[in-house]
Scaffold this motif. Structure first.
Motif, PDB file in Angstrom:
ATOM      1  N   PRO A  68       0.799  -1.230   0.000  1.00 15.54           N
ATOM      2  CA  PRO A  68       0.000   0.000   0.000  1.00 15.54           C
ATOM      3  C   PRO A  68       0.826   1.272   0.000  1.00 15.54           C
ATOM      4  O   PRO A  68       0.270   2.360  -0.157  1.00 15.54           O
ATOM      5  CB  PRO A  68      -0.819  -0.119   1.289  1.00 15.54           C
ATOM      6  N   LEU A 127       0.432   8.764   5.802  1.00 16.13           N
ATOM      7  CA  LEU A 127      -0.787   8.410   6.527  1.00 16.13           C
ATOM      8  C   LEU A 127      -0.608   8.698   8.014  1.00 16.13           C
ATOM      9  O   LEU A 127      -0.975   7.895   8.872  1.00 16.13           O
ATOM     10  CB  LEU A 127      -1.129   6.922   6.318  1.00 16.13           C
ATOM     11  N   TRP A 176      -2.165  10.466   9.881  1.00 15.82           N
ATOM     12  CA  TRP A 176      -3.449  10.614  10.557  1.00 15.82           C
ATOM     13  C   TRP A 176      -4.155   9.278  10.760  1.00 15.82           C
ATOM     14  O   TRP A 176      -5.256   9.217  11.309  1.00 15.82           O
ATOM     15  CB  TRP A 176      -4.354  11.528   9.724  1.00 15.82           C
ATOM     16  N   GLU A 208      -7.172  17.725   8.049  1.00 14.56           N
ATOM     17  CA  GLU A 208      -7.971  17.841   6.833  1.00 14.56           C
ATOM     18  C   GLU A 208      -7.945  16.557   6.026  1.00 14.56           C
ATOM     19  O   GLU A 208      -8.967  16.162   5.445  1.00 14.56           O
ATOM     20  CB  GLU A 208      -7.480  19.037   6.018  1.00 14.56           C
ATOM     21  N   GLN A 256     -11.121  11.799   4.495  1.00 15.15           N
ATOM     22  CA  GLN A 256     -11.425  10.361   4.554  1.00 15.15           C
ATOM     23  C   GLN A 256     -12.870  10.157   4.999  1.00 15.15           C
ATOM     24  O   GLN A 256     -13.597   9.340   4.451  1.00 15.15           O
ATOM     25  CB  GLN A 256     -10.494   9.670   5.562  1.00 15.15           C
ATOM     26  N   VAL A 306     -15.342  11.085   2.188  1.00 16.95           N
ATOM     27  CA  VAL A 306     -15.486  10.042   1.158  1.00 16.95           C
ATOM     28  C   VAL A 306     -16.170   8.814   1.752  1.00 16.95           C
ATOM     29  O   VAL A 306     -16.995   8.168   1.099  1.00 16.95           O
ATOM     30  CB  VAL A 306     -14.111   9.685   0.560  1.00 16.95           C
ATOM     31  N   LEU A 340     -17.814  10.430  -8.981  1.00 16.68           N
ATOM     32  CA  LEU A 340     -17.166   9.564  -7.995  1.00 16.68           C
ATOM     33  C   LEU A 340     -17.015   8.148  -8.570  1.00 16.68           C
ATOM     34  O   LEU A 340     -15.970   7.506  -8.412  1.00 16.68           O
ATOM     35  CB  LEU A 340     -18.002   9.541  -6.713  1.00 16.68           C
ATOM     36  N   MET A 342     -13.452   5.931  -9.555  1.00 17.45           N
ATOM     37  CA  MET A 342     -13.067   4.593  -9.079  1.00 17.45           C
ATOM     38  C   MET A 342     -12.165   3.895 -10.102  1.00 17.45           C
ATOM     39  O   MET A 342     -11.300   3.099  -9.748  1.00 17.45           O
ATOM     40  CB  MET A 342     -14.321   3.739  -8.847  1.00 17.45           C
ATOM     41  N   ILE A 400     -12.111  -1.181  -1.546  1.00 17.76           N
ATOM     42  CA  ILE A 400     -13.268  -0.287  -1.357  1.00 17.76           C
ATOM     43  C   ILE A 400     -14.566  -1.023  -1.691  1.00 17.76           C
ATOM     44  O   ILE A 400     -15.558  -0.921  -0.967  1.00 17.76           O
ATOM     45  CB  ILE A 400     -13.089   0.985  -2.224  1.00 17.76           C
ATOM     46  N   LYS A 408      -4.669   0.379   4.786  1.00 17.49           N
ATOM     47  CA  LYS A 408      -3.947   1.415   4.036  1.00 17.49           C
ATOM     48  C   LYS A 408      -4.439   1.519   2.594  1.00 17.49           C
ATOM     49  O   LYS A 408      -4.556   2.611   2.038  1.00 17.49           O
ATOM     50  CB  LYS A 408      -2.442   1.134   4.075  1.00 17.49           C
ATOM     51  N   HIS A 409      -4.734   0.374   1.986  1.00 15.51           N
ATOM     52  CA  HIS A 409      -5.297   0.429   0.623  1.00 15.51           C
ATOM     53  C   HIS A 409      -6.618   1.198   0.636  1.00 15.51           C
ATOM     54  O   HIS A 409      -6.905   1.994  -0.251  1.00 15.51           O
ATOM     55  CB  HIS A 409      -5.517  -0.978   0.085  1.00 15.51           C
ATOM     56  N   LEU A 410      -7.405   0.917   1.668  1.00 18.16           N
ATOM     57  CA  LEU A 410      -8.703   1.588   1.792  1.00 18.16           C
ATOM     58  C   LEU A 410      -8.505   3.100   1.936  1.00 18.16           C
ATOM     59  O   LEU A 410      -9.151   3.910   1.247  1.00 18.16           O
ATOM     60  CB  LEU A 410      -9.424   1.019   3.018  1.00 18.16           C
ATOM     61  N   GLN A 411      -7.585   3.461   2.817  1.00 15.84           N
ATOM     62  CA  GLN A 411      -7.360   4.892   3.073  1.00 15.84           C
ATOM     63  C   GLN A 411      -6.756   5.578   1.852  1.00 15.84           C
ATOM     64  O   GLN A 411      -7.163   6.693   1.491  1.00 15.84           O
ATOM     65  CB  GLN A 411      -6.460   5.060   4.297  1.00 15.84           C
ATOM     66  N   ARG A 412      -5.813   4.923   1.223  1.00 21.40           N
ATOM     67  CA  ARG A 412      -5.194   5.548   0.030  1.00 21.40           C
ATOM     68  C   ARG A 412      -6.201   5.626  -1.114  1.00 21.40           C
ATOM     69  O   ARG A 412      -6.195   6.577  -1.898  1.00 21.40           O
ATOM     70  CB  ARG A 412      -3.964   4.751  -0.406  1.00 21.40           C
ATOM     71  N   ARG A 453      -9.424   6.036  -0.806  1.00 19.79           N
ATOM     72  CA  ARG A 453     -10.345   7.148  -0.534  1.00 19.79           C
ATOM     73  C   ARG A 453      -9.660   8.484  -0.788  1.00 19.79           C
ATOM     74  O   ARG A 453     -10.275   9.427  -1.303  1.00 19.79           O
ATOM     75  CB  ARG A 453     -10.859   7.064   0.907  1.00 19.79           C
ATOM     76  N   ALA A 454      -8.368   8.555  -0.409  1.00 27.15           N
ATOM     77  CA  ALA A 454      -7.638   9.809  -0.655  1.00 27.15           C
ATOM     78  C   ALA A 454      -7.552  10.072  -2.156  1.00 27.15           C
ATOM     79  O   ALA A 454      -7.699  11.214  -2.617  1.00 27.15           O
ATOM     80  CB  ALA A 454      -6.241   9.721  -0.034  1.00 27.15           C
ATOM     81  N   LEU A 510      -9.697   9.085  -4.401  1.00 29.76           N
ATOM     82  CA  LEU A 510     -11.023   9.509  -4.855  1.00 29.76           C
ATOM     83  C   LEU A 510     -11.243  10.989  -4.569  1.00 29.76           C
ATOM     84  O   LEU A 510     -11.793  11.732  -5.380  1.00 29.76           O
ATOM     85  CB  LEU A 510     -12.112   8.668  -4.160  1.00 29.76           C
ATOM     86  N   MET A 511     -10.786  11.420  -3.407  1.00 25.44           N
ATOM     87  CA  MET A 511     -10.937  12.826  -3.039  1.00 25.44           C
ATOM     88  C   MET A 511     -10.159  13.707  -4.011  1.00 25.44           C
ATOM     89  O   MET A 511     -10.654  14.746  -4.465  1.00 25.44           O
ATOM     90  CB  MET A 511     -10.419  13.021  -1.603  1.00 25.44           C
ATOM     91  N   ARG A 539     -11.639  16.569  -6.523  1.00 24.72           N
ATOM     92  CA  ARG A 539     -11.086  17.935  -6.595  1.00 24.72           C
ATOM     93  C   ARG A 539     -10.776  18.312  -8.032  1.00 24.72           C
ATOM     94  O   ARG A 539     -11.046  19.428  -8.479  1.00 24.72           O
ATOM     95  CB  ARG A 539      -9.788  18.028  -5.792  1.00 24.72           C
ATOM     96  N   PHE A 557     -10.226  22.760  -1.005  1.00 23.63           N
ATOM     97  CA  PHE A 557      -9.289  21.656  -1.131  1.00 23.63           C
ATOM     98  C   PHE A 557      -7.831  22.092  -1.183  1.00 23.63           C
ATOM     99  O   PHE A 557      -6.937  21.282  -1.034  1.00 23.63           O
ATOM    100  CB  PHE A 557      -9.620  20.836  -2.375  1.00 23.63           C
ATOM    101  N   ALA A 614      -6.025  21.147   1.920  1.00 27.28           N
ATOM    102  CA  ALA A 614      -5.826  19.712   2.114  1.00 27.28           C
ATOM    103  C   ALA A 614      -4.689  19.184   1.253  1.00 27.28           C
ATOM    104  O   ALA A 614      -4.070  18.193   1.584  1.00 27.28           O
ATOM    105  CB  ALA A 614      -7.118  18.978   1.784  1.00 27.28           C
TER     106      ALA A 614
END
Lengths: 322, 188
Positions: free
Chosen positions: A8, A14, A16, A43, A48, A51, B113, B117, B128, B154-158, B160-161, B163-164, B168, B183, B186
């Motif tokens: 990953p 990461l 946060w 932020e 997170q 989303v 969105l 993906m 996700i 971490k895959h999930l968090q990355r 989502r990041a 996607l954000m 943007r 944004f 951020a």
């Protein structure tokens, strides 16, 4: 070196992650409360959550969405009920008056118009109390700590008998434990110390007897609850908005909840948040909760006024005990 | 059509984005749904205060935000995990930006969105999907993908990041000022 697709990636972006509650297993607690200190981390964490909310919402089935819409619409009362509480003038007046009491208690009558307050007291004493009953209020005071938690610092009981009669049992960190009151002619105060400190005087000298205990002579003669004219003197009371209903005590009546933000400003302080709970059937303001910051902005308190059951007026109860 | 039927249409059109906001702000989905109902109920009772020149959804979302803060104050000492005021403002701005995405309906707005993906890595997209579409917890996803629990998170968090970031980009393409302003911080 090429990174495997399963890897990953590095952790440093990461920072946060330990705050992220959305990846926790059921029953698992986050490693940290609140949000990270660094703004960029905060932020990123909130993005997170943003989303997460969108992705969760996206999975809503058509059936679930329809069921939710039906549930919301079914909960809507007949149009005639809308803002019924706010449509009744006495609610706004009573709420404003109770807020006024709190303001005077915290900032002193000088924060408004002292003459107006004193005129109000006379008016209330003469007209507003039914001779057969007294009203009792419980006031709890909580200090807001730097971490946002609250600590109770006082619990006071006020009984208002009308015609200048009142009795207050004070128990707090600032005022200590003492009882004070007036039978309408004599005002008195007794500390719960050993030996007790006792002082009494004619009502016209109330300021001397009560000074230092209640602001500016302790005009807490109560009964401000019905004084309509003061609404105009209290900017912001009309900003109270309907905010649903709630039940305070199990089996108790459903109360209308009115809320407002930033109703009154004094220096850097003032009323930051107010919640007024109203019993529409009994036409009574059941509870007022005020989050008040001191004028210099340094300290913040939560005051909760709660009306207790009416009690019969016993002249001896308000008379000097010694 | 009476006012109640009109309101039902407004609920149908706007509940999705308000619910997304609440799911961002509140840990428990059941609590979020209760607050959603309460927010619309309050909106109904305060309809005569609604400025009809402004969009209805963000108005109800503002009511929902107040409810979240109220709940947070009420349960401050019981760790119910509602976000604080600063966080609410951030989430509100983000929700506004989603509202500003091109499209007349929420489905059209969220098409962006869905398209985003496609830009994720396979692991991010699969994680996700398993988490949100199939409702699997990270610990259940890990053995399926042959990964450790932390890697799944971490895959999930990355994902989502990413996607954000993609959203943007869409906003920038649309020239949505509010989105850019929100944004910029951020990304720094």
């Amino acid at each position: 070196m090429t990174r495997s697709p399963a890897d990953p990636g590095p952790d440093e972006t990461l920072r946060w992650a330990d705050w992220d509650e959305t990846v926790l297993e059921p029953g698992e607690e986050p490693a940290h409360d609140g949000l990270p200190a660094e703004r960029a981390d905060r932020e990123a964490l909130l993005d997170q959550r943003l989303v997460h909310g969108l992705l969760t919402m996206l999975q809503d089935s058509r059936e679930a969405r329809e069921a939710r819409v039906r549930r919301i619409v079914a909960a809507i009362p007949a149009r005639a009920d809308r803002r019924r509480a706010l449509a009744r003038p006495w609610v706004a007046l009573a709420a404003a008056a109770v807020i006024l009491v709190a303001l005077a208690l915290v900032f002193g009558p000088r924060s408004m118009d002292r003459l107006q307050v004193e005129a109000m007291l006379r008016e209330v004493a003469e007209h507003s109390f039914p001779a057969a009953s007294a009203r009792e209020f419980l006031l709890t005071v909580r200090m807001v700590q730097p971490d946002g938690t609250e600590r109770q610092t006082g619990r006071h009981v006020f009984v208002c008998g009308g015609h200048g009669r009142f009795r207050a049992e004070l128990d707090g960190e600032i005022v200590g434990r003492q009882t004070l009151g007036s039978d309408g002619e004599t005002v008195w105060r007794e500390s719960h110390t050993e030996p007790p400190e006792r002082i009494s005087a004619p009502l016209r000298d109330a300021r001397r007897v009560l000074g230092g205990v209640l602001p500016d002579g302790g005009f807490f003669g109560c009964g401000h609850l019905e004084v309509g004219r003061l609404l105009e003197r209290l900017p912001g009371a009309e900003q109270l908005e309907y905010a649903g209903t709630e039940v305070l005590d199990e089996g108790g009546p459903e109360l209308v909840r009115l809320e407002g933000e930033g109703l009154f400003t004094v220096g850097e302080g003032g009323i930051e948040h107010a919640v007024v709970l109203v019993d529409e059937e009994r036409e009574l303001v059941e509870q007022v909760e005020l989050r008040i910051r001191a004028p210099d902005g340094s300290r913040c308190f939560v005051f909760v006024f709660r009306e207790q059951s009416p009690r019969p007026v016993d002249p001896a109860f308000f008379a000097r005990p010694w | 059509m009476d006012s109640r039927e009109l309101f039902e249409i407004l609920v149908r059109e706007n509940q999705g984005l308000v619910r997304a906001f609440l799911l961002s702000a509140v840990r428990d989905a059941a609590v979020a749904d209760d607050l959603l109902q309460e927010a619309f109920l309050i909106a109904w009772k305060n309809l005569d205060r609604y400025d009809r020149s402004l969009p209805f959804g963000p108005w109800v979302r503002g009511i929902a935000a107040k409810l979240v803060l109220t709940e947070r104050r009420r349960y401050a000492r019981s760790k119910v995990y509602f976000v604080d005021e600063e966080a609410i403002r951030h989430l509100e701005r983000g929700n506004d930006d989603v509202h500003a995405l091109a499209g007349d309906t929420l489905d059209e707005k969220l098409a962006a969105l869905r398209t985003c993906m496609d830009g994720l890595t396979d692991y991010q997209r699969t994680t996700i999907r398993l988490h949100y579409e199939d409702g699997l917890q990270c610990k259940d996803i890990a053995p399926r993908l042959g990964l450790g629990l932390e890697s799944v998170k971490k895959h999930l968090q990355r994902g989502r990041a990413a996607l954000m970031r993609c959203i943007r980009g869409r906003l920038r393409e649309q020239g949505v000022g509010a989105g850019e302003a929100h944004f910029r911080g951020a990304e720094s």
